[in-house]
Every structure is written in structure tokens, then in C-alpha cells.
Design a protein around this motif. Structure first.
Motif, mmCIF file in Angstrom:
data_model
loop_
_atom_site.group_PDB
_atom_site.id
_atom_site.type_symbol
_atom_site.label_atom_id
_atom_site.label_comp_id
_atom_site.label_asym_id
_atom_site.label_seq_id
_atom_site.Cartn_x
_atom_site.Cartn_y
_atom_site.Cartn_z
ATOM 1 N N LEU B 9 19.142 1.161 -45.754
ATOM 2 C CA LEU B 9 19.286 1.495 -44.347
ATOM 3 C C LEU B 9 18.005 1.125 -43.612
ATOM 4 N N VAL B 10 18.188 0.388 -42.542
ATOM 5 C CA VAL B 10 17.027 -0.052 -41.774
ATOM 6 C C VAL B 10 17.123 0.563 -40.382
ATOM 7 N N ALA B 11 15.978 0.849 -39.835
ATOM 8 C CA ALA B 11 15.951 1.471 -38.506
ATOM 9 C C ALA B 11 16.554 0.531 -37.471
ATOM 10 N N GLY B 12 17.101 1.097 -36.421
ATOM 11 C CA GLY B 12 17.677 0.301 -35.347
ATOM 12 C C GLY B 12 19.055 -0.211 -35.673
ATOM 13 N N GLU B 13 19.850 0.589 -36.349
ATOM 14 C CA GLU B 13 21.176 0.142 -36.741
ATOM 15 C C GLU B 13 22.166 1.289 -36.655
ATOM 16 N N ALA B 14 23.393 0.948 -36.335
ATOM 17 C CA ALA B 14 24.462 1.925 -36.442
ATOM 18 C C ALA B 14 25.377 1.461 -37.557
ATOM 19 N N ILE B 15 25.642 2.321 -38.482
ATOM 20 C CA ILE B 15 26.437 1.932 -39.639
ATOM 21 C C ILE B 15 27.673 2.802 -39.719
ATOM 22 N N ARG B 16 28.808 2.157 -39.801
ATOM 23 C CA ARG B 16 30.049 2.890 -39.928
ATOM 24 C C ARG B 16 30.515 2.807 -41.372
ATOM 25 N N ILE B 17 30.777 3.935 -41.949
ATOM 26 C CA ILE B 17 31.214 3.947 -43.343
ATOM 27 C C ILE B 17 32.727 3.964 -43.364
ATOM 28 N N VAL B 147 34.106 10.393 -25.752
ATOM 29 C CA VAL B 147 33.909 9.284 -26.694
ATOM 30 C C VAL B 147 32.971 8.266 -26.076
ATOM 31 N N ALA B 148 33.207 7.941 -24.791
ATOM 32 C CA ALA B 148 32.348 6.966 -24.121
ATOM 33 C C ALA B 148 30.904 7.456 -24.072
ATOM 34 N N LEU B 149 30.742 8.744 -23.765
ATOM 35 C CA LEU B 149 29.392 9.325 -23.716
ATOM 36 C C LEU B 149 28.691 9.204 -25.058
ATOM 37 N N LEU B 150 29.415 9.542 -26.112
ATOM 38 C CA LEU B 150 28.820 9.521 -27.447
ATOM 39 C C LEU B 150 28.464 8.097 -27.848
ATOM 40 N N GLU B 151 29.364 7.162 -27.543
ATOM 41 C CA GLU B 151 29.054 5.757 -27.862
ATOM 42 C C GLU B 151 27.788 5.315 -27.156
ATOM 43 N N LEU B 152 27.690 5.701 -25.885
ATOM 44 C CA LEU B 152 26.508 5.332 -25.112
ATOM 45 C C LEU B 152 25.249 5.915 -25.750
ATOM 46 N N ARG B 153 25.355 7.179 -26.163
ATOM 47 C CA ARG B 153 24.199 7.856 -26.752
ATOM 48 C C ARG B 153 23.798 7.166 -28.054
ATOM 49 N N ILE B 154 24.798 6.789 -28.845
ATOM 50 C CA ILE B 154 24.480 6.114 -30.107
ATOM 51 C C ILE B 154 23.791 4.793 -29.835
ATOM 52 N N LYS B 155 24.293 4.073 -28.831
ATOM 53 C CA LYS B 155 23.658 2.788 -28.499
ATOM 54 C C LYS B 155 22.206 2.979 -28.083
ATOM 55 N N GLN B 156 21.988 3.977 -27.228
ATOM 56 C CA GLN B 156 20.606 4.272 -26.802
ATOM 57 C C GLN B 156 19.725 4.539 -28.006
ATOM 58 N N ASP B 161 15.297 2.265 -31.892
ATOM 59 C CA ASP B 161 14.942 2.178 -33.320
ATOM 60 C C ASP B 161 15.397 3.383 -34.126
ATOM 61 N N GLY B 162 16.441 4.061 -33.689
ATOM 62 C CA GLY B 162 16.998 5.136 -34.491
ATOM 63 C C GLY B 162 18.020 4.574 -35.466
ATOM 64 N N LEU B 163 18.472 5.401 -36.336
ATOM 65 C CA LEU B 163 19.437 4.977 -37.334
ATOM 66 C C LEU B 163 20.616 5.948 -37.331
ATOM 67 N N VAL B 164 21.814 5.398 -37.246
ATOM 68 C CA VAL B 164 23.003 6.253 -37.185
ATOM 69 C C VAL B 164 23.962 5.864 -38.302
ATOM 70 N N LEU B 165 24.362 6.845 -39.086
ATOM 71 C CA LEU B 165 25.416 6.643 -40.079
ATOM 72 C C LEU B 165 26.589 7.498 -39.666
ATOM 73 N N PHE B 166 27.746 6.909 -39.540
ATOM 74 C CA PHE B 166 28.864 7.762 -39.169
ATOM 75 C C PHE B 166 30.143 7.312 -39.849
ATOM 76 N N THR B 167 31.074 8.222 -39.928
ATOM 77 C CA THR B 167 32.396 7.896 -40.443
ATOM 78 C C THR B 167 33.380 8.152 -39.319
ATOM 79 N N THR B 168 34.402 7.341 -39.263
ATOM 80 C CA THR B 168 35.456 7.623 -38.300
ATOM 81 C C THR B 168 36.710 6.862 -38.689
ATOM 82 N N HIS B 169 37.838 7.424 -38.309
ATOM 83 C CA HIS B 169 39.088 6.694 -38.504
ATOM 84 C C HIS B 169 39.557 6.076 -37.205
ATOM 85 N N GLN B 170 38.850 6.447 -36.113
ATOM 86 C CA GLN B 170 39.265 5.892 -34.834
ATOM 87 C C GLN B 170 38.638 4.511 -34.644
ATOM 88 N N GLU B 171 39.280 3.709 -33.802
ATOM 89 C CA GLU B 171 38.695 2.419 -33.482
ATOM 90 C C GLU B 171 37.636 2.633 -32.421
#
Lengths: 220, 184, 207
Positions: B9-17, B147-156, B161-171
């Protein structure tokens, strides 16, 4: 989450669940009143037995509280958050127990004068009774927390906690009741109080770690 | 479970499991967070082996599991202060307004709906300053706006340079997440 | 048991000592074993330790039950009552309750890892507490009753009496060890039922 905010939250939650504590105290009073009704209301029976009756009732009502001490935290995911908070888990457990102890034992102590009068406990022994409760109940909470943490994932864990924990409560009950009885007979009782304190200290050393192990194993 | 998976895992990435039900997505997050102990394998953080003592990692970590860690008897603002005691009143106001929770600031959580509870739990992402986010199904029960708010927050967070790991079944279309998947 | 001479006070009834004493000893040794295994598991995470605990706990419970039953039968003939609140009897009763607690806990917990940890924790806590419980019970007993029955401190036994006792103690240890190994074997087979070597073993025996 910091230790302080954790402590504040525990106080806050305990305050908002005060009806649980109230129920435990009511239960205590009911159990105590069973003895005169069920066995013998004569002062000749009650006065020597009063220490034992009060202690058995107190142990039962404490068990009732301690059984569910981690239930809510388990259900709402707080236990997981304790584990990932980076804080030292045994210390968190200890803080929670201190809050619970204060919240349950203080009300019990408040009804003690009334009940000890009702059971004809000699007034000279009253302060010994208070001392045994103050010195002895910490170990009840500390030992009970282990059982509560082990059974937290079970839906119906209350019976099991009693089965697991009550044998460990025996020495505490024995020494506490012995102290009260000794004071009634005019014998020295200081040694019994020291034993109670020693048992509380011993469980203070062991229990937070064991409870932490149990909490960690239960959250999965 | 999760045999043979090695993730860097590298900083500055969003990873969907990705993975089917029961593949062990949640378990992976739990193992990283330190809720569970790994049966085998090692976890390194900033070059340090944290397999047995997860504390260096946990200082930078925010984990939200299936059970959200919300106390029913706390009010919304008390909940946020519980996890982030140093939060400024103004920040609290802004975040609650943003999430549409400002009217509920002094309401006990037990009175809220499932989606609102989810928002309360997610509010920690705005107030706490942690680098690594582990989010288990964060989009579940959220409405379109949230959902839009959360996506925006994750992008920010990722661009900072933060790192996000998340799981979801939604598109989640607008998120440019790297996808990691495995089958058992 | 049949070869020992009669006790000059108690006659033939004392022969139950050859069941009672070894069972009581075993009940305590088994708990010692449980506690040590629990400690080993918590510290070194050895996988065999919980299997050991799970196999040993019912044996220990059975031993303490035998000790209790034989004790009360013995008590009936010598003291005239089925039960006295004697320190030893009471502490064996507590021991029995501790065993039952561990067994009930293991049965109630579905999750194997949790059940393992739970039994280990209870074993360790019990091991620390057992001396305290025993001590307090003895204290309580002397405080309330005084030494009413001195039957447990009978005159030193002649050789014809203690030699069979020693043999039966060793025999009991042997039986428990054998049962323990047998139970552990089946427990291991059960836990590893998914792995290939078990299938081979079972099928091989079946054919």
C-alpha cells in the motif's frame, strides 16, 4: 479517542443508563427482604446472620450488573474501536471497571444503613460492613469482568457468567462475612479486612490483562 | 483464507477490495487494523514490523467496521468528541451542517435512522486527522447526496497523500480506485 | 482394595479410601494441568494446549464427582450423615463447580478460537485462585466448626494399607492419562478433519 474522552463517555453512558443501576439496587433490597420473610424475622436469627445476608445479596446484584458490562460495547462495535484505538487495552478495561464500580457500589452503600437496621446489625459492626464492601467489591468487579468478557458474544450468557464466576467469589464472601462476625463477637477483624484488600489488589494485577485477552478473543 | 495475498500500500491511493461474499474482505481490513490477529504473514508499516504490536500503525489509522462503534446513548456531537476530543466547535458545526446532521447535534444516536447513523460514523473522516482509512462498506445505507459527499472526501484525502482501503458492492463510478481482488 | 486388612475403627467401609483418595488427588492434579496448559497456550500459543484442556476438563470433573460421591458414602457410614460442611468436601465441591464452568463455557462458545482462549483464561485464573479458595474454605471451616471430625487424621497407616493405596493412586493416574490421550487423539482427528492425512488415516483403518 483518548483515555480521558473514554472515561468521560463511560460516565455519560452510565448516567444515562442509571435505571439499570437502580434496578440492581432494587434487586438487592428484594433479596435482602427475602431472608426475614423466608426464614425467620426474629432478631436472634437476623442479627448474627445480617452480614452474610447483606453480602450474598450484594454479590448477586453485582453479578447481575457485571454480566452485561461489555454487552452494549460488543453490539455497537465499540470493542472493535477500543482495539484499533492504539490505546492500552487493559487500562481501558480498568477505567471502565472503575466507573462501573463507583456507579454501582455507591448506591449500594447508600441503602446499607437502612437495610442493616432492618436486619438488626449492631451499630458497632456497621462501619466494618462498609469497610468490607469498599475493600471487597473491587475484586468482585475485577473477577467478574473476566467472565463477562469471555461470554460477551453469547446471547444468553447470564447463567454461564454466574456458573463461571461465583466459585471465585467464595473467598471474598467468606472473609467479608468473617470480618463482620468477628466484629460482632468483639474479636479482632483487621486481618480479614487486610485479606479483602489483598484479594482486590491481586485481582487488580491479574484481571485487566485477562479481561483484555478475553475481549480480544471475543471480538472477531 | 486470503492465502497468498501480498499487498503493498502506497500513500496517495484509494484501493477498493473486491471479492465474493465470504472471501474475507472484512477480515483483511480487521487484520490490518488489529482487530484480528493474522494466522500467518506479516504486516509492515513505514518499514517497521507491526505484526505483533500494531500501535505505531494504529496512531495513523481510522477503522470503520460493520458495527460502527456508535454508542446509542450519546448525542451526535458527544460521539464526535468521544473519538476526537480536540475538535473545535466551529469545525464540528461545519461538518455537521455538511452532513445534514446539524439539527440532530444534541439528539441521542438511538433516535436516528440507519443512514443517519452511518453519516454519524463517517463524520469522523472529516474531523480526525488520520492518514490511513480502512472502511468496510462505507457506502451502505447512504443516499445519493451522502455517497457524493463521501466520494469527494475520499478524493480529497487521496490527493492529500492519504491512503484509503475500502470494500463495497456498489458501483462507485467517480472514484478512481485501484482494485484488488482475489478468489478463494 | 480387597487385600488390605480391616481398619480397627471403621471396619470394611474404610476400603472406599482406595477410590476416594486417588480421585480427590486426581481432581486437583487435573486442575493443575489445566492451569498450566492454559498458561502455556496464552503465552506460547501452542496448538495442542487447548486440545489438552478440552480433553482433560471432563475427566477432572468426573474425578471430583467420584471423590464427592465416594466421600459422602464414606461419610454416611462413618459420620452418619451424607454431607458435612467439611473443608475438604467443600473445596472439592468448589473444584467440581469450576470444572463444570469451564466445560459449560466451552460448550456454549461456537467459535473454536474463542473457546480455546476462554478455557485457557479460566484455567489460569482458576489456578491462581484455587489456593486462595482452598485456604479460605479451610479458614472458614475452622472458624465455624472447629475440628469436629478427626477421621482424616487417623493414626499412620500400616504398610498393608498404604501400599495398596499407592498402587491405586498410580493406577488412577494411569487410567486418567490413558483416557486423556485417547480423548486428545479423537479431538485432534476431529479438528483436523479437513486435512488429507486424517482422511487417509480413517479410510486406511476402515479398509
Amino acid at each position: 479517542m483518548t483515555y480521558f474522552s473514554f472515561l468521560m463517555t463511560e460516565f455519560c453512558v452510565l448516567w444515562r443508563r442509571k435505571h439499570d443501576v437502580f434496578n440492581a439496587v432494587l434487586f438487592f433490597i428484594i433479596v435482602v427482604s427475602l431472608f426475614p420473610l423466608g426464614i425467620d424475622p426474629a432478631p436472634e436469627f437476623l442479627a448474627p446472620a445480617s452480614g452474610g445476608i447483606l453480602w450474598c445479596a450484594a454479590v448477586l446484584s453485582i453479578l447481575m450488573v457485571i454480566e452485561g458490562i461489555f454487552k452494549e460495547d460488543y453490539r455497537d462495535g465499540s470493542l472493535e474501536q477500543w482495539l484499533v484505538s492504539g490505546l492500552y487495552l487493559p487500562l481501558l478495561v480498568l477505567l471502565k471497571l472503575i466507573v462501573q464500580w463507583a456507579g454501582v457500589v455507591m448506591p449500594l452503600l447508600m441503602v446499607m444503613p437502612l437495610l442493616s437496621q432492618m436486619l438488626y446489625l449492631p451499630s458497632g459492626s456497621f462501619w466494618v460492613l462498609i469497610m468490607t464492601v469498599v475493600l471487597g467489591t473491587p475484586s468482585l468487579f475485577l473477577i467478574g469482568a473476566i467472565g463477562a468478557a469471555l461470554t460477551v458474544s453469547l446471547r444468553q450468557g447470564a447463567m454461564l457468567v454466574m456458573l463461571l464466576i461465583l466459585p471465585f467469589y467464595l473467598p471474598v464472601i467468606i472473609f467479608a462475612v468473617s470480618a463482620i462476625r468477628a466484629s460482632q463477637e468483639g474479636a479482632p477483624y483487621f486481618g480479614f479486612l487486610a485479606m479483602l484488600l489483598a484479594m482486590s489488589l491481586l485481582s487488580l494485577v491479574i484481571s485487566p490483562f485477562m479481561t483484555a485477552v478475553a475481549v480480544k478473543a471475543s471480538v472477531n | 483464507m486470503c492465502a497468498g495475498l501480498s499487498v503493498q500500500l502506497v500513500a496517495g491511493e484509494a484501493i477498493r477490495i473486491l471479492g465474493v461474499n465470504g472471501a474475507g474482505k472484512s477480515s483483511l481490513l480487521k487484520v490490518i487494523a488489529g482487530v484480528m490477529s493474522p494466522l500467518k504473514g506479516e504486516i509492515h508499516y513505514l518499514g517497521q514490523d507491526v505484526t505483533h504490536d500494531r500501535r505505531p500503525l494504529q496512531q495513523d489509522l481510522l477503522y470503520l467496521g460493520h458495527s460502527l462503534g456508535i454508542k446509542n446513548l450519546l448525542t451526535v456531537s458527544e460521539h464526535i468528541r468521544h473519538y476526537c476530543p480536540s475538535v473545535l466547535p466551529e469545525t464540528l458545526q461545519t461538518v455537521l451542517t455538511q452532513l445534514g446532521l446539524i439539527d440532530y447535534a444534541d439528539t441521542q444516536v438511538k433516535a436516528l435512522s440507519a443512514g443517519q447513523k452511518q453519516r454519524v460514523a463517517l463524520s469522523r473522516l472529516w474531523v480526525e486527522n488520520k492518514a490511513l482509512w480502512l472502511l468496510d462498506e462505507p457506502f451502505a445505507t447512504l443516499d445519493v447526496n451522502a455517497v457524493a459527499l463521501l466520494e469527494l472526501r475520499i478524493k480529497q484525502h487521496v490527493s492529500a497523500d492519504g491512503l484509503v482501503l475500502f470494500t463495497t458492492h456498489q458501483e462507485v463510478l467517480s472514484l478512481n480506485a485501484r482494485e484488488v481482488s482475489w478468489l478463494v | 482394595m480387597a487385600f488390605a486388612p480391616e481398619d480397627y475403627q471403621q471396619g470394611n467401609s474404610f476400603r472406599i479410601i482406595y477410590i476416594h483418595v486417588p480421585a480427590a488427588m486426581l481432581a486437583q492434579s487435573c486442575y493443575l494441568g489445566l492451569g498450566i496448559a492454559g498458561f502455556v497456550f496464552l503465552v506460547w500459543q501452542m496448538k495442542i494446549a487447548p486440545i489438552f484442556i478440552k480433553s482433560l476438563a471432563p475427566l477432572g470433573a468426573a474425578m471430583s464427582l467420584i471423590a464427592l460421591l465416594s466421600g459422602s458414602i464414606w461419610g454416611k457410614t462413618t459420620w452418619g450423615t451424607w454431607w458435612v460442611w467439611d473443608a475438604r468436601l467443600t473445596s472439592v465441591l468448589v473444584l467440581f463447580l469450576l470444572y463444570m464452568g469451564i466445560i459449560a463455557l466451552q460448550n456454549a462458545l461456537d467459535d473454536v478460537t474463542l473457546a480455546n482462549k476462554a478455557a485457557a483464561v479460566m484455567g489460569v485464573v482458576g489456578l491462581i485462585n484455587l489456593p486462595i479458595i482452598k485456604y479460605s474454605v479451610i479458614w472458614w471451616n475452622t472458624l465455624h466448626q472447629g475440628p469436629t471430625f478427626t477421621v482424616t487424621e487417623k493414626p499412620s497407616m500400616p504398610v498393608e494399607m498404604w501400599l495398596p493405596l499407592l498402587v491405586s493412586v498410580i493406577g488412577f493416574y494411569g487410567v486418567v492419562a490413558g483416557l486423556l490421550l485417547w480423548r486428545m487423539q479423537s479431538e485432534i482427528l476431529w479438528r483436523e478433519k479437513r486435512s488429507a492425512w486424517v482422511r487417509q488415516e480413517v479410510l486406511g483403518d476402515g479398509l
